[in-house]
Design an enzyme around this catalytic site. Structure first.
Site, PDB file in Angstrom:
ATOM      1  N   TYR A  64      -3.779  -0.923   0.569  1.00 41.89           N
ATOM      2  CA  TYR A  64      -2.728   0.092   0.683  1.00 41.89           C
ATOM      3  C   TYR A  64      -2.814   0.822   2.023  1.00 41.89           C
ATOM      4  O   TYR A  64      -3.759   1.559   2.290  1.00 41.89           O
ATOM      5  CB  TYR A  64      -2.810   1.108  -0.463  1.00 41.89           C
ATOM      6  N   HIS A 129      -7.701  -8.040  -6.484  1.00 48.53           N
ATOM      7  CA  HIS A 129      -6.348  -7.533  -6.249  1.00 48.53           C
ATOM      8  C   HIS A 129      -5.306  -8.658  -6.098  1.00 48.53           C
ATOM      9  O   HIS A 129      -5.351  -9.416  -5.151  1.00 48.53           O
ATOM     10  CB  HIS A 129      -6.354  -6.668  -4.976  1.00 48.53           C
TER      11      HIS A 129
HETATM   12  P1  NAD Z   1       5.751   3.462  -9.142  1.00 48.56           P
HETATM   13  O1  NAD Z   1       6.596   2.737 -10.096  1.00 48.56           O
HETATM   14  O2  NAD Z   1       4.736   4.393  -9.649  1.00 48.56           O
HETATM   15  O3  NAD Z   1       6.757   4.179  -8.127  1.00 48.56           O
HETATM   16  C1  NAD Z   1       6.287   4.907  -7.059  1.00 48.56           C
HETATM   17  C2  NAD Z   1       7.476   5.489  -6.289  1.00 48.56           C
HETATM   18  O4  NAD Z   1       8.115   6.477  -7.081  1.00 48.56           O
HETATM   19  C3  NAD Z   1       7.039   6.179  -5.033  1.00 48.56           C
HETATM   20  O5  NAD Z   1       8.079   6.084  -4.088  1.00 48.56           O
HETATM   21  C4  NAD Z   1       6.878   7.603  -5.489  1.00 48.56           C
HETATM   22  O6  NAD Z   1       6.954   8.476  -4.415  1.00 48.56           O
HETATM   23  C5  NAD Z   1       8.048   7.737  -6.428  1.00 48.56           C
HETATM   24  N1  NAD Z   1       7.888   8.788  -7.447  1.00 48.56           N
HETATM   25  C6  NAD Z   1       6.770   9.158  -8.113  1.00 48.56           C
HETATM   26  N2  NAD Z   1       7.037  10.151  -8.974  1.00 48.56           N
HETATM   27  C7  NAD Z   1       8.362  10.410  -8.873  1.00 48.56           C
HETATM   28  C8  NAD Z   1       9.224  11.328  -9.515  1.00 48.56           C
HETATM   29  N3  NAD Z   1       8.784  12.174 -10.439  1.00 48.56           N
HETATM   30  N4  NAD Z   1      10.535  11.311  -9.164  1.00 48.56           N
HETATM   31  C9  NAD Z   1      11.004  10.454  -8.238  1.00 48.56           C
HETATM   32  N5  NAD Z   1      10.219   9.566  -7.592  1.00 48.56           N
HETATM   33  C10 NAD Z   1       8.919   9.542  -7.908  1.00 48.56           C
HETATM   34  O7  NAD Z   1       5.078   2.339  -8.222  1.00 48.56           O
HETATM   35  P2  NAD Z   1       3.709   2.188  -7.465  1.00 48.56           P
HETATM   36  O8  NAD Z   1       3.364   3.364  -6.644  1.00 48.56           O
HETATM   37  O9  NAD Z   1       3.775   0.887  -6.809  1.00 48.56           O
HETATM   38  O10 NAD Z   1       2.665   2.022  -8.652  1.00 48.56           O
HETATM   39  C11 NAD Z   1       1.799   3.031  -9.065  1.00 48.56           C
HETATM   40  C12 NAD Z   1       0.356   2.745  -8.684  1.00 48.56           C
HETATM   41  O11 NAD Z   1      -0.141   1.650  -9.447  1.00 48.56           O
HETATM   42  C13 NAD Z   1       0.136   2.342  -7.236  1.00 48.56           C
HETATM   43  O12 NAD Z   1       0.049   3.482  -6.415  1.00 48.56           O
HETATM   44  C14 NAD Z   1      -1.151   1.588  -7.346  1.00 48.56           C
HETATM   45  O13 NAD Z   1      -2.237   2.499  -7.411  1.00 48.56           O
HETATM   46  C15 NAD Z   1      -1.015   0.877  -8.672  1.00 48.56           C
HETATM   47  N6  NAD Z   1      -0.464  -0.498  -8.536  1.00 48.56           N
HETATM   48  C16 NAD Z   1      -1.322  -1.542  -8.471  1.00 48.56           C
HETATM   49  C17 NAD Z   1      -0.854  -2.834  -8.309  1.00 48.56           C
HETATM   50  C18 NAD Z   1      -1.827  -3.974  -8.233  1.00 48.56           C
HETATM   51  O14 NAD Z   1      -3.005  -3.777  -8.394  1.00 48.56           O
HETATM   52  N7  NAD Z   1      -1.389  -5.182  -7.998  1.00 48.56           N
HETATM   53  C19 NAD Z   1       0.504  -3.072  -8.203  1.00 48.56           C
HETATM   54  C20 NAD Z   1       1.375  -2.008  -8.302  1.00 48.56           C
HETATM   55  C21 NAD Z   1       0.879  -0.724  -8.463  1.00 48.56           C
END
Ligand code: NAD
Length: 324
Positions: A64, A129
């Site tokens: 990230y 990952h």
């Molecule tokens: P998410 O679905 O959580 O969406 C994140 C987006 O939504 C960002 O733009 C954020 O700023 C916005 N957001 C958050 N809260 C909000 C709100 N209340 N209103 C409006 N917008 C809002 O997607 P993500 O960040 O990709 O996934 C969450 C976490 O999960 C990642 O940060 C990561 O730690 C993990 N993740 C891991 C993998 C993997 O291991 N392959 C893949 C995806 C995500």
């Protein structure tokens, strides 16, 4: 004071690990500036408010922001000035800014680099990952055995795998000795537009692994502002989600709140990782979880949004390499 914090956010046990995670977890990929720039001050304040609100689970990866997320998360956790055992940190290995490397040698070096950036002596969870980009047989025969050694060396307490296509989880779990893997992290498969993970839950429970569900907002699809440029969804899926968001707005409702609440409903899923980059988003997401605990979900809004999303239900996107 610790007890007060716990009461404010439901905690759930992660498989057989004994870890108790807050049902909302802090996804730290936005701290790597992948959803726009975040200042250090905002990052520190967001992590602080999250912790004070009962969020005890923080997820990052060296991938990230090309290691930035780990550094910023480490600094923000240190700034909390609280005992190490009061929060749970998960990071990953095998995926980097310059590509994938799931070799034993690389992942063994990787954890030391992560610990240095995070300013920690150990992580709670270390995950391979996005394993669909590697050879799954290498994951089984080389990467996971290397992670087991790292666990024995005390660098991580638990180990797991992450990725998008759900078939990867059973492929690996069917080929490693029972009890080897502690956790799987699935993403974009338990949210308003895609709940395919549900069918795999009984299998995962039988295998004794803890389940983490990431991306309840489908990486931005289920937000009023819409997804970032790099989002891999088809134009059809993007436009259906836009319609759903517009519908919610018209009704004076918030699609992101509804989406997070929907993902929190299934208690077999220990924690829902939502990416957060501002104090405001932490406030909103904590409020959404509290509202769900006290008032339940807006069933009418769920049905309306589900109807709009029906043509694209469980539509995902390709990820990884073709496995032979
Ligand atoms: P998410 O679905 O959580 O969406 C994140 C987006 O939504 C960002 O733009 C954020 O700023 C916005 N957001 C958050 N809260 C909000 C709100 N209340 N209103 C409006 N917008 C809002 O997607 P993500 O960040 O990709 O996934 C969450 C976490 O999960 C990642 O940060 C990561 O730690 C993990 N993740 C891991 C993998 C993997 O291991 N392959 C893949 C995806 C995500």
């Amino acid at each position: 004071e610790g007890e007060k914090r716990e009461r404010e956010m439901e905690v759930r046990e992660l498989g057989r690990t004994g870890l108790k995670l807050s049902c909302v977890g802090f996804g730290a990929s936005p701290l790597g500036n992948v959803f726009g720039t975040v200042s250090e001050e905002e990052a520190i304040a967001s992590v602080r408010l999250a912790f004070q609100s009962g969020i005890n689970f923080f997820d990052t990866s060296p991938y990230y922001g090309g290691t930035l997320s780990e550094k910023v998360l480490g600094m923000s956790l240190k700034a909390l000035g609280v005992p190490r055992n009061s929060y749970v940190v998960a990071t990953k290995c095998g995926r980097y800014k310059d590509g994938f490397d799931f070799s034993a040698d690389r992942v063994t070096r990787s954890i030391d680099e992560s610990l240095e950036r995070l300013q920690l002596d150990y992580v709670d969870i270390l995950q391979c990952h996005d394993i669909e980009f590697g050879s799954l047989d290498q994951i089984v025969n080389e990467t996971i055995p290397a992670l087991v050694k790292l666990k024995e060396a005390g660098k991580t307490r638990f180990i797991g795998i992450t990725g998008l296509p759900l078939g990867i989880f059973s492929y690996v779990l069917d080929r490693v000795p029972p009890g080897t893997l502690d956790v799987v992290l699935s993403y974009c498969h338990y949210c308003l537009n895609d709940s395919a993970l549900e069918d795999l839950v009984p299998y995962l429970k039988a295998k004794g692994v803890g389940i983490i569900n990431a991306s309840p907002l489908s990486m931005g699809l289920l937000t009023q502002a819409g997804p970032p440029q790099w989002h891999p969804a088809s134009p059809q899926l993007k436009s259906a989600c836009q319609d759903a968001a517009a519908h919610c707005k018209e009704k004076g409702k918030n699609i992101s709140k509804l989406a997070l609440q929907y993902s929190l409903l299934n208690k077999e899923i220990t924690s829902v990782l939502v990416g957060m980059k501002s104090v405001e988003q932490v406030e909103e997401n904590v409020a959404a979880a509290r509202e769900l605990a006290t008032c339940g979900i807006d069933e009418e809004a769920v049905s309306e949004v589900e109807a709009i999303l029906k043509p694209v239900k469980n539509q995902s996107w390709p990820s990884g390499i073709q496995q032979s």
